[in-house]
Design a protein around this motif. Structure first.
Motif, short mmCIF file in Angstrom:
data_model
loop_
_atom_site.label_atom_id
_atom_site.label_comp_id
_atom_site.label_asym_id
_atom_site.label_seq_id
_atom_site.Cartn_x
_atom_site.Cartn_y
_atom_site.Cartn_z
N VAL A 26 0.78 -1.36 -0.09
CA VAL A 26 0.15 0.03 -0.05
C VAL A 26 0.94 1.38 0.00
O VAL A 26 0.56 2.32 -0.43
N TYR A 30 -0.02 4.65 -1.81
CA TYR A 30 -0.80 5.34 -1.07
C TYR A 30 0.06 5.70 0.31
O TYR A 30 -0.24 5.02 1.29
N PRO A 33 -2.13 7.82 4.46
CA PRO A 33 -3.13 6.84 4.87
C PRO A 33 -4.37 7.47 5.14
O PRO A 33 -5.46 7.04 4.96
N LEU A 36 -5.25 8.97 1.18
CA LEU A 36 -5.13 7.89 0.14
C LEU A 36 -4.80 8.32 -1.48
O LEU A 36 -5.60 8.06 -2.22
N PRO A 215 -4.58 -4.14 1.24
CA PRO A 215 -4.54 -3.50 2.50
C PRO A 215 -4.23 -4.76 3.37
O PRO A 215 -4.80 -5.73 3.12
N SER A 240 -10.58 2.24 7.71
CA SER A 240 -9.62 2.67 6.92
C SER A 240 -9.59 1.83 5.70
O SER A 240 -9.35 2.42 4.61
N TYR A 244 -10.01 2.81 1.64
CA TYR A 244 -9.33 2.39 0.66
C TYR A 244 -9.62 1.85 -0.54
O TYR A 244 -9.51 2.70 -1.68
N TYR A 245 -10.88 1.18 -0.52
CA TYR A 245 -11.52 0.66 -1.70
C TYR A 245 -12.48 1.57 -2.07
O TYR A 245 -12.82 1.38 -3.41
N GLN A 248 -10.71 2.85 -5.13
CA GLN A 248 -10.30 1.97 -6.16
C GLN A 248 -11.40 1.97 -7.34
O GLN A 248 -12.36 2.61 -7.20
#
Length: 296
Positions: A26, A30, A33, A36, A215, A240, A244-245, A248
């Motif tokens: 990650v 990224y 955090p 991102l 992740p 978190s 992250y997703y 995406q």
């Protein structure tokens, strides 16, 4: 104290290596955090910082080189020892010293030493067993100093070192968090695996269906809740992961690497987040649970 077999120690190291591998995957994309943000770093800028670390760790003359002696003690968890090493490298970079290890044997690093699992931190200057003065305000007067950074007094000088890389380590302008980028390179250097250990990790990742980037979460329970911390709900960890997703492409398979010492955590996550795939080696999870239970 429970004596760990070599197989169990390898299992514990693998558990930590995989969670760190997930985190570093990650890191490559990224580096902040919270926001991102996707970052693509030119290879030549990454190569420059790798060259700096290599040069720092390979002085022309080890005997005359300025050094920081980094003791891998007291015995603690593997990631705690790794944290100390990162701190030693931060100190070394700011003071133009070579990091050398003070010989240590204990429950985590057995008689074979650090190099049982990892490549030497230097090919010509990696250990030091003589007495050395402790790190202090007059550290520049000494060619060799011994330090346990985790317990160092947080002076303004040290706080500055933990907020940014040294001026001669230039983070690319595209990097949102220069310190994360810098720490990531230190971790990458420290965790260069011995060939047989690299094969263990490769096989374990293949068995799990490991994908990159991915992740990762490390959820400690058992004895951690008795001695050091309060229980943190899985929802707090997953917030978190969900962020992250959210960044995406739509339709991306939601995979998470999960390291834990509590089998019930795996079941809880699979129940509450059915749209996610959690990659976790239950043999290792159960083994870690048994070790934690025995240490209570």
């Amino acid at each position: 104290m429970m004596v760990l077999t070599k197989k169990r120690r390898v299992g514990m190291i693998l558990l930590t290596i995989l969670i760190l591998a997930a985190t570093l995957s990650v890191f490559q994309h990224y580096l902040n955090p919270l926001q991102l943000l996707t970052v693509i770093i030119p290879e030549d800028e990454n190569e420059a910082v790798r060259h700096f670390i290599e040069k720092l760790q390979h002085p022309e003359d080890c005997n005359s080189a300025r050094k920081i002696v980094c003791p891998l003690s007291p015995p603690a968890g593997f990631t705690h020892l790794a944290h100390k090493l990162v701190n030693c490298f931060i100190y070394a970079a700011w003071t133009n010293r070579t990091v050398v290890l003070y010989p240590y044997r204990g429950p985590i690093i057995r008689k074979e030493g650090w190099e049982q699992f990892f490549l030497p931190i230097s090919d010509n200057c990696s250990s030091y067993s003589k007495p050395a003065p402790p790190w202090g305000p007059d550290h520049q007067k000494h060619r060799v100093v011994k330090i346990v950074p985790h317990y160092a007094e947080p002076t303004p000088e040290l706080r500055n070192w933990y907020e940014m890389p040294p001026p001669w380590v230039q983070a690319p302008a595209s990097v949102e968090s220069p310190m994360a980028w810098w720490a990531g390179h230190i971790l990458q250097y420290i965790f260069r695996l011995q060939p047989d250990m690299a094969e263990h990790v490769r096989a374990a990742k293949e068995k799990l269906g490991f994908v990159e980037p991915i992740p990762g979460m490390h959820i400690r329970r058992t004895d951690k809740l008795i001695r050091e911390a309060e229980l943190v709900p899985v929802e707090e960890y997953m917030s978190s992961i969900e962020r992250y997703y959210d960044n995406q492409k739509k339709g991306t398979e939601k995979c998470v690497y999960l390291a834990t010492d509590e089998p019930a955590v795996v079941t809880e996550l699979q129940t509450k987040y059915a749209d996610y795939t959690f990659l976790s080696d239950m043999t290792t999870v159960t083994g870690a649970n048994n070790v934690s239970e025995a240490s209570r």
